[in-house]
Structures are given as C-alpha cells and as structure tokens.
Design a protein around this motif. Structure first.
Motif, PDB file in Angstrom:
ATOM      1  N   GLY A  14     -46.914 -18.875  56.794  1.00  0.00           N
ATOM      2  CA  GLY A  14     -46.439 -17.702  56.057  1.00  0.00           C
ATOM      3  C   GLY A  14     -45.415 -18.073  55.004  1.00  0.00           C
ATOM      4  N   PHE A  15     -44.511 -18.987  55.351  1.00  0.00           N
ATOM      5  CA  PHE A  15     -43.497 -19.457  54.406  1.00  0.00           C
ATOM      6  C   PHE A  15     -44.151 -20.162  53.217  1.00  0.00           C
ATOM      7  N   SER A  16     -45.165 -20.975  53.485  1.00  0.00           N
ATOM      8  CA  SER A  16     -45.828 -21.683  52.387  1.00  0.00           C
ATOM      9  C   SER A  16     -46.657 -20.721  51.534  1.00  0.00           C
ATOM     10  N   LEU A  17     -47.227 -19.678  52.124  1.00  0.00           N
ATOM     11  CA  LEU A  17     -47.940 -18.681  51.322  1.00  0.00           C
ATOM     12  C   LEU A  17     -46.983 -17.932  50.399  1.00  0.00           C
ATOM     13  N   PHE A  18     -45.774 -17.656  50.889  1.00  0.00           N
ATOM     14  CA  PHE A  18     -44.767 -17.039  50.031  1.00  0.00           C
ATOM     15  C   PHE A  18     -44.421 -17.971  48.869  1.00  0.00           C
ATOM     16  N   GLY A  19     -44.296 -19.271  49.136  1.00  0.00           N
ATOM     17  CA  GLY A  19     -44.015 -20.243  48.077  1.00  0.00           C
ATOM     18  C   GLY A  19     -45.142 -20.339  47.070  1.00  0.00           C
ATOM     19  N   ILE A  20     -46.385 -20.248  47.536  1.00  0.00           N
ATOM     20  CA  ILE A  20     -47.523 -20.281  46.618  1.00  0.00           C
ATOM     21  C   ILE A  20     -47.520 -19.038  45.741  1.00  0.00           C
ATOM     22  N   LEU A  21     -47.161 -17.890  46.304  1.00  0.00           N
ATOM     23  CA  LEU A  21     -47.023 -16.680  45.495  1.00  0.00           C
ATOM     24  C   LEU A  21     -45.959 -16.887  44.423  1.00  0.00           C
ATOM     25  N   TYR A  50     -38.141 -26.168  35.531  1.00  0.00           N
ATOM     26  CA  TYR A  50     -38.258 -27.453  36.234  1.00  0.00           C
ATOM     27  C   TYR A  50     -38.052 -27.289  37.730  1.00  0.00           C
ATOM     28  N   PHE A  51     -37.162 -26.390  38.139  1.00  0.00           N
ATOM     29  CA  PHE A  51     -36.974 -26.117  39.562  1.00  0.00           C
ATOM     30  C   PHE A  51     -38.266 -25.595  40.187  1.00  0.00           C
ATOM     31  N   VAL A  52     -38.924 -24.663  39.502  1.00  0.00           N
ATOM     32  CA  VAL A  52     -40.176 -24.104  40.016  1.00  0.00           C
ATOM     33  C   VAL A  52     -41.247 -25.187  40.094  1.00  0.00           C
ATOM     34  N   LYS A  53     -41.353 -26.023  39.072  1.00  0.00           N
ATOM     35  CA  LYS A  53     -42.385 -27.067  39.071  1.00  0.00           C
ATOM     36  C   LYS A  53     -42.152 -28.101  40.163  1.00  0.00           C
ATOM     37  N   ILE A  54     -40.908 -28.507  40.365  1.00  0.00           N
ATOM     38  CA  ILE A  54     -40.634 -29.580  41.330  1.00  0.00           C
ATOM     39  C   ILE A  54     -40.578 -29.049  42.757  1.00  0.00           C
ATOM     40  N   PHE A  55     -39.771 -28.027  42.987  1.00  0.00           N
ATOM     41  CA  PHE A  55     -39.520 -27.602  44.358  1.00  0.00           C
ATOM     42  C   PHE A  55     -40.507 -26.560  44.869  1.00  0.00           C
ATOM     43  N   ILE A  56     -41.054 -25.747  44.000  1.00  0.00           N
ATOM     44  CA  ILE A  56     -41.987 -24.714  44.456  1.00  0.00           C
ATOM     45  C   ILE A  56     -43.424 -25.238  44.407  1.00  0.00           C
ATOM     46  N   GLU A  57     -43.902 -25.606  43.221  1.00  0.00           N
ATOM     47  CA  GLU A  57     -45.282 -26.086  43.100  1.00  0.00           C
ATOM     48  C   GLU A  57     -45.474 -27.418  43.808  1.00  0.00           C
ATOM     49  N   GLY A  58     -44.475 -28.265  43.753  1.00  0.00           N
ATOM     50  CA  GLY A  58     -44.613 -29.604  44.317  1.00  0.00           C
ATOM     51  C   GLY A  58     -44.462 -29.687  45.817  1.00  0.00           C
ATOM     52  N   SER A  59     -43.948 -28.640  46.457  1.00  0.00           N
ATOM     53  CA  SER A  59     -43.750 -28.752  47.898  1.00  0.00           C
ATOM     54  C   SER A  59     -44.535 -27.735  48.711  1.00  0.00           C
ATOM     55  N   PHE A  60     -44.686 -26.513  48.238  1.00  0.00           N
ATOM     56  CA  PHE A  60     -45.341 -25.499  49.056  1.00  0.00           C
ATOM     57  C   PHE A  60     -46.847 -25.690  49.137  1.00  0.00           C
ATOM     58  N   MET A  61     -47.479 -26.113  48.062  1.00  0.00           N
ATOM     59  CA  MET A  61     -48.928 -26.295  48.103  1.00  0.00           C
ATOM     60  C   MET A  61     -49.346 -27.446  49.011  1.00  0.00           C
TER      61      MET A  61
END
Length: 101
Positions: A14-21, A50-61
C-alpha cells in the motif's frame, strides 16, 4: 475461508502504491513526455523535481516490483501446499492482468 496474510507485506504494498501515485502526478499534469522536458524552473521547483525523480520514482517502483514477485511466490507456495495444479491457478489471474493492462 481463512487466509494467512502477511500484514507487513500488505502495508509495504500500500505504501509503494501511494508512492507510485505520487510519481505519476507529474505525468497527470504534464503528460508522458512533458514531464521530462520541464524548463525554466525556480531553484525550489528544480530541487523538488530532483527529489521526486530520485526518492519517489527511484525507490517506490522497485519496491512494488519486488513485492509483486514475492506475492507471486507466496501464491505458488500456497497452491502447491493445497496440492492443486499450479499452472491454471497462475495463468487465470495473469490473463486477467494482461487483458486489463
């Protein structure tokens, strides 16, 4: 019917789905190709991008991908424990996912 769910895995999924959203919010606003061509951003906006690209896209997916594979393995183990045929039980949901996707 009793199910043995791993609560931690469900929570992480659920946490990772929130990050993908969160990662897809840029795509919703600027389109698939427009999110990569953002120009003339302020320093704060550039830092946020850059925060979104590194920490959100790069970790949640990757987390979601690992959890999807783990869930598939657990489903196969459960089916084998009940001594059912594994192929049909895996092929049916996979066909549904392909048709939906």
């Amino acid at each position: 019917m009793t199910t043995n769910r791993v609560t931690f895995i469900d929570t992480m999924r659920g946490f990772s789905l929130f990050g993908i959203l969160m990662a897809n919010l840029l795509i919703f606003q600027f389109g698939m190709y427009g999110k990569d061509e953002l120009q003339h951003l302020s320093t704060i906006d550039n830092g946020a991008l850059y925060f979104v690209k590194i920490f959100i896209e790069g970790s949640f997916m990757p987390i979601f991908t690992i959890l999807f594979g783990f869930s598939l393995i657990k489903m196969i183990e459960s089916i084998r424990k009940r001594k059912n045929k594994c192929r049909w039980s895996i092929l049916r949901p996979a066909t549904g996912l392909l048709a939906f996707g």
